[in-house]
Design a protein around this motif. Structure first.
Motif, mmCIF file in Angstrom:
data_model
loop_
_atom_site.group_PDB
_atom_site.id
_atom_site.type_symbol
_atom_site.label_atom_id
_atom_site.label_comp_id
_atom_site.label_asym_id
_atom_site.label_seq_id
_atom_site.Cartn_x
_atom_site.Cartn_y
_atom_site.Cartn_z
ATOM 1 N N ALA A 22 0.905 -1.086 -0.028
ATOM 2 C CA ALA A 22 0.059 0.032 -0.007
ATOM 3 C C ALA A 22 0.902 1.274 0.005
ATOM 4 N N LEU A 23 1.905 1.097 0.619
ATOM 5 C CA LEU A 23 2.856 2.327 0.623
ATOM 6 C C LEU A 23 3.403 2.834 -0.665
ATOM 7 N N TRP A 24 3.562 1.691 -1.630
ATOM 8 C CA TRP A 24 4.272 2.070 -2.819
ATOM 9 C C TRP A 24 3.140 2.508 -4.136
ATOM 10 N N ALA A 29 1.084 12.337 -0.579
ATOM 11 C CA ALA A 29 2.551 12.351 -0.071
ATOM 12 C C ALA A 29 2.492 12.458 1.529
ATOM 13 N N GLU A 30 1.708 13.088 2.251
ATOM 14 C CA GLU A 30 1.443 12.907 3.564
ATOM 15 C C GLU A 30 1.173 11.762 3.882
ATOM 16 N N LEU A 31 0.482 10.971 3.498
ATOM 17 C CA LEU A 31 0.216 9.507 3.917
ATOM 18 C C LEU A 31 1.117 8.578 3.664
ATOM 19 N N ARG A 32 1.817 8.807 2.442
ATOM 20 C CA ARG A 32 3.006 8.109 2.148
ATOM 21 C C ARG A 32 4.082 8.253 3.372
ATOM 22 N N ARG A 33 4.361 9.507 3.576
ATOM 23 C CA ARG A 33 5.192 9.620 4.733
ATOM 24 C C ARG A 33 4.826 8.970 6.220
ATOM 25 N N LYS A 34 3.629 9.012 6.424
ATOM 26 C CA LYS A 34 3.136 8.259 7.489
ATOM 27 C C LYS A 34 3.288 6.865 7.398
ATOM 28 N N ARG A 35 2.955 6.361 6.216
ATOM 29 C CA ARG A 35 3.313 4.883 5.863
ATOM 30 C C ARG A 35 4.574 4.360 6.159
ATOM 31 N N ILE A 36 5.266 5.391 5.730
ATOM 32 C CA ILE A 36 6.849 4.736 5.892
ATOM 33 C C ILE A 36 7.300 4.924 7.428
ATOM 34 N N ALA A 37 6.686 5.712 8.208
ATOM 35 C CA ALA A 37 6.783 5.874 9.776
ATOM 36 C C ALA A 37 6.426 4.851 10.229
ATOM 37 N N ASP A 38 5.124 4.181 9.840
ATOM 38 C CA ASP A 38 4.381 3.251 10.574
ATOM 39 C C ASP A 38 5.085 1.822 10.067
ATOM 40 N N LEU A 39 5.934 1.787 8.777
ATOM 41 C CA LEU A 39 6.677 0.420 8.481
ATOM 42 C C LEU A 39 7.893 0.460 8.995
ATOM 43 N N VAL A 61 12.039 9.658 -0.946
ATOM 44 C CA VAL A 61 12.407 9.955 -1.950
ATOM 45 C C VAL A 61 12.556 8.732 -3.115
ATOM 46 N N ARG A 62 12.836 7.578 -2.393
ATOM 47 C CA ARG A 62 12.815 6.365 -3.162
ATOM 48 C C ARG A 62 11.371 6.013 -3.431
ATOM 49 N N VAL A 63 10.547 5.945 -2.712
ATOM 50 C CA VAL A 63 9.308 5.455 -2.995
ATOM 51 C C VAL A 63 8.502 6.568 -3.871
ATOM 52 N N THR A 64 8.867 7.629 -3.586
ATOM 53 C CA THR A 64 8.011 8.828 -4.408
ATOM 54 C C THR A 64 8.464 8.531 -5.889
ATOM 55 N N LYS A 65 9.791 8.298 -6.073
ATOM 56 C CA LYS A 65 10.313 8.098 -7.400
ATOM 57 C C LYS A 65 9.697 6.834 -8.122
ATOM 58 N N ALA A 66 9.595 5.944 -7.452
ATOM 59 C CA ALA A 66 9.026 4.673 -7.895
ATOM 60 C C ALA A 66 7.422 5.281 -8.120
ATOM 61 N N PHE A 67 6.682 5.470 -7.317
ATOM 62 C CA PHE A 67 5.256 6.099 -7.534
ATOM 63 C C PHE A 67 5.233 6.933 -8.592
ATOM 64 N N SER A 69 7.278 7.252 -11.247
ATOM 65 C CA SER A 69 7.480 6.550 -12.699
ATOM 66 C C SER A 69 6.366 5.555 -12.711
ATOM 67 N N TRP A 70 5.826 4.962 -12.081
ATOM 68 C CA TRP A 70 5.018 3.726 -12.584
ATOM 69 C C TRP A 70 3.596 3.789 -12.282
ATOM 70 N N VAL A 71 3.255 4.298 -11.087
ATOM 71 C CA VAL A 71 1.863 4.411 -10.424
ATOM 72 C C VAL A 71 1.078 5.657 -10.928
ATOM 73 N N ARG A 72 1.514 6.880 -10.614
ATOM 74 C CA ARG A 72 0.961 8.025 -10.804
ATOM 75 C C ARG A 72 0.582 8.189 -12.500
ATOM 76 N N PRO A 73 1.138 7.677 -13.297
ATOM 77 C CA PRO A 73 0.761 7.839 -14.529
ATOM 78 C C PRO A 73 -0.859 7.002 -14.958
ATOM 79 N N GLY A 74 -0.976 6.060 -14.151
ATOM 80 C CA GLY A 74 -2.225 5.514 -14.292
ATOM 81 C C GLY A 74 -2.165 4.210 -14.792
ATOM 82 N N GLU A 75 -1.112 3.744 -15.216
ATOM 83 C CA GLU A 75 -1.011 2.608 -16.088
ATOM 84 C C GLU A 75 -0.680 1.150 -15.177
ATOM 85 N N HIS A 76 -0.094 1.485 -13.945
ATOM 86 C CA HIS A 76 0.400 0.360 -13.322
ATOM 87 C C HIS A 76 0.032 0.346 -12.043
ATOM 88 N N ALA A 77 -0.041 -0.502 -10.896
ATOM 89 C CA ALA A 77 0.008 -0.615 -9.783
ATOM 90 C C ALA A 77 0.755 -1.788 -8.976
#
Length: 130
Positions: A22-24, A29-39, A61-67, A69-77
């Protein structure tokens, strides 16, 4: 937005992996930061064949770059393969990056994570098979 289907039961390795995946896929961005801290422990390390990152800021930074590149464009999850198992503070699992339109796995990988006494990741070794 938090996924209501993701449980936080630390005794269930597959539930742990669902939280990790779910993090990836997290668009906020704020929830992503919280998920990192929770994991992840504050000084956690994440290793791939080509990079090493340490600490929450570098993980973000690492997770955001992956997101981006791959998830934000709407083609992959990213999705978990429900084969996780663990013992003595380690969890191993497979994951896939799937094409949303076809459901086909376009990338697959394996992670081995080591956990501290609180169940936080101290070390994440990611292997990409395809």
């Amino acid at each position: 937005m938090s996924d209501p289907n993701v449980t936080s039961d630390p005794s269930d390795p597959n539930a742990f992996v669902e939280r990790y995946i779910a993090l990836w896929n997290e668009p906020d961005a704020e929830l992503r930061r919280k998920r990192i801290a929770d994991l992840f422990a504050p000084d956690a390390a994440h290793f791939t064949p080509s990079q090493e990152v340490r600490g929450h800021a570098e993980l973000e930074v690492r997770v955001t770059k992956a997101f981006d590149s791959w998830v934000r464009p709407g083609e992959h999850a990213f999705r978990a393969v429900r084969n996780a198992n663990g013992h003595h503070g380690a969890v191993r699992f497979n994951w896939e990056m799937a094409h949303l339109a076809s459901g086909e796995a376009v990338s697959v990988g394996f992670d081995l994570v080591l956990l501290d006494q609180d169940g936080l990741i101290t070390s994440d070794h990611q292997f990409i098979d395809r």
